[in-house]
Design an enzyme around this catalytic site. Structure first.
Site, PDB file in Angstrom:
ATOM      1  N   ASP A  19      66.693-101.416 -85.154  1.00  0.00           N
ATOM      2  CA  ASP A  19      66.352-102.636 -84.412  1.00  0.00           C
ATOM      3  C   ASP A  19      64.918-102.518 -83.913  1.00  0.00           C
ATOM      4  OD1 ASP A  19      66.959-105.207 -83.172  1.00  0.00           O
ATOM      5  OD2 ASP A  19      66.805-104.156 -81.272  1.00  0.00           O
ATOM      6  N   SER A  20      64.334-103.656 -83.572  1.00  0.00           N
ATOM      7  CA  SER A  20      62.985-103.625 -83.019  1.00  0.00           C
ATOM      8  C   SER A  20      62.965-102.875 -81.674  1.00  0.00           C
ATOM      9  CB  SER A  20      62.475-105.050 -82.812  1.00  0.00           C
ATOM     10  OG  SER A  20      63.324-105.726 -81.912  1.00  0.00           O
ATOM     11  N   CYS A  82      69.214-106.192 -86.393  1.00  0.00           N
ATOM     12  CA  CYS A  82      68.185-107.045 -85.812  1.00  0.00           C
ATOM     13  C   CYS A  82      68.191-108.343 -86.608  1.00  0.00           C
ATOM     14  CB  CYS A  82      66.834-106.337 -85.945  1.00  0.00           C
ATOM     15  SG  CYS A  82      65.419-107.322 -85.447  1.00  0.00           S
ATOM     16  N   GLU A 167      63.518-105.854 -72.822  1.00  0.00           N
ATOM     17  CA  GLU A 167      62.737-104.649 -73.163  1.00  0.00           C
ATOM     18  C   GLU A 167      62.042-104.078 -71.923  1.00  0.00           C
ATOM     19  OE1 GLU A 167      62.113-102.824 -76.272  1.00  0.00           O
ATOM     20  OE2 GLU A 167      63.978-103.849 -76.718  1.00  0.00           O
ATOM     21  N   CYS A 201      70.708-112.874 -81.520  1.00  0.00           N
ATOM     22  CA  CYS A 201      69.714-111.811 -81.333  1.00  0.00           C
ATOM     23  C   CYS A 201      70.480-110.664 -80.696  1.00  0.00           C
ATOM     24  CB  CYS A 201      68.589-112.278 -80.418  1.00  0.00           C
ATOM     25  SG  CYS A 201      67.486-110.930 -79.932  1.00  0.00           S
ATOM     26  N   HIS A 203      69.679-108.366 -78.896  1.00  0.00           N
ATOM     27  CA  HIS A 203      69.353-108.067 -77.504  1.00  0.00           C
ATOM     28  C   HIS A 203      70.199-108.894 -76.524  1.00  0.00           C
ATOM     29  CE1 HIS A 203      65.727-106.180 -79.071  1.00  0.00           C
ATOM     30  NE2 HIS A 203      65.350-105.838 -77.857  1.00  0.00           N
TER      31      HIS A 203
END
Ligand code: DGL
Length: 289
Positions: A19-20, A82, A167, A201, A203
């Site tokens: 994932d990013s 992701c 993040e 997403c 996240h």
């Protein structure tokens, strides 16, 4: 099948999850719950996150660098945990990169397994998608959902502030409420018949408490982890040649492009684990392609 360019032959090793940043941990968590027996390597490109507003070319380059790293670490199978990478890079990785450089290894994404189940969950067939700018502008969800459920009406909305909030460790802070409420209100105003929302997403489940607060009561939320885990389990059931390559010691190792101790602390919070139990390494992906 082996081409002149084959760099990565099929070998035994862990399942790679990429994932990013921290979002893919929500996928890894569910996969490990379903299949704790396997070994896993998680790779978060935290230093270059978010990917959401980056171009197709850049997302493709970063994704290939990450996939190559996971291949070098021995993974025969990589999950792009992701949506942005799945939307913008997966097809090219599967069509052009793998046949040339790693014809027997596999890379799978998260959009199709989600699109496959969501139609059955919606009574109105009006489905909302909250995701990054990249995922929404690719229209991948609209295309994949309508393939499975031709009557579905899909409305997508980009939430560009949500990933940076997560993040930066702000997901539980009161400031996050404004951005969460604002996006949900906008989506519901675009189509008030929506009864099912995909958190498109990886996240976003990390904002779940706040999302639940602002979504109308009759609307179902679809975080992806559980469906990705089931789809992977089904894939491994059908692909014996891949299943027998996955090593089984129940371990998980983490790699990040960020500082290892920072990742260790934040990932432990997301995973509800003790930081010192997480085996984290720093990795530099520049120059991988
Ligand atoms: N977690 C990723 C996704 O599912 C990407 C977030 C980002 O880097 O913008 O789309």
């Amino acid at each position: 099948m082996e081409s002149d360019y084959t760099l990565f032959k099929l070998d035994d090793g862990p399942i790679g999850v990429f994932d990013s940043g921290y979002g893919g941990l929500t996928i890894l968590n569910e996969i490990r719950k379903e299949m704790p027996q396997y070994d896993y390597i998680y790779l978060g490109d935290n230093a270059r996150a978010p990917y959401g507003s980056r171009s197709f070319k850049v997302v493709y380059e970063f994704t290939v660098q990450s996939v190559e790293k996971l291949f070098k670490l021995g993974c025969p199978l990589v999950i792009l945990g992701c949506n942005t990478a799945s939307a913008k890079a997966l097809r090219s990785v599967q069509r052009y990169y793998l046949p040339r450089y790693a014809p027997d290894r596999r890379v799978l994404g998260v959009i199709i397994p989600t699109a496959e189940v969501v139609g059955q969950m919606s009574r109105t067939q009006h489905i909302g998608v909250l995701a990054t700018e990249g995922t929404i502008s690719s229209e991948s969800y609209n295309m994949e959902i309508v393939k499975q459920s031709p009557k579905a009406v899909v409305t997508g909305l980009a939430c560009p502030m949500w990933v940076p909030i997560i993040e930066n460790g702000e997901a539980d802070k009161p400031g996050a409420d404004y951005f969460v409420k604002d996006s949900i209100d906008k989506l519901m105003a675009m189509d008030p018949l929506i009864d099912t929302i995909i958190l498109g997403c990886t996240h976003f489940p990390l904002l779940m408490d706040k999302i639940k607060k602002y979504v109308p009561e009759n609307v179902k939320l679809v975080p992806q982890g559980k469906y990705i885990a089931r789809s992977l389990q089904d894939y491994l059931r059908r692909h014996y040649e891949m299943r027998e390559k996955i090593t089984m010691n129940g371990t998980c190792t983490y790699y990040t492009t960020e500082q290892a101790d920072k990742f260790q602390e934040s990932a432990a919070l997301f995973l509800h684990e003790d930081a010192k139990n997480l085996n984290v390494h720093h990795v530099d992906l520049r120059g991988m392609i």
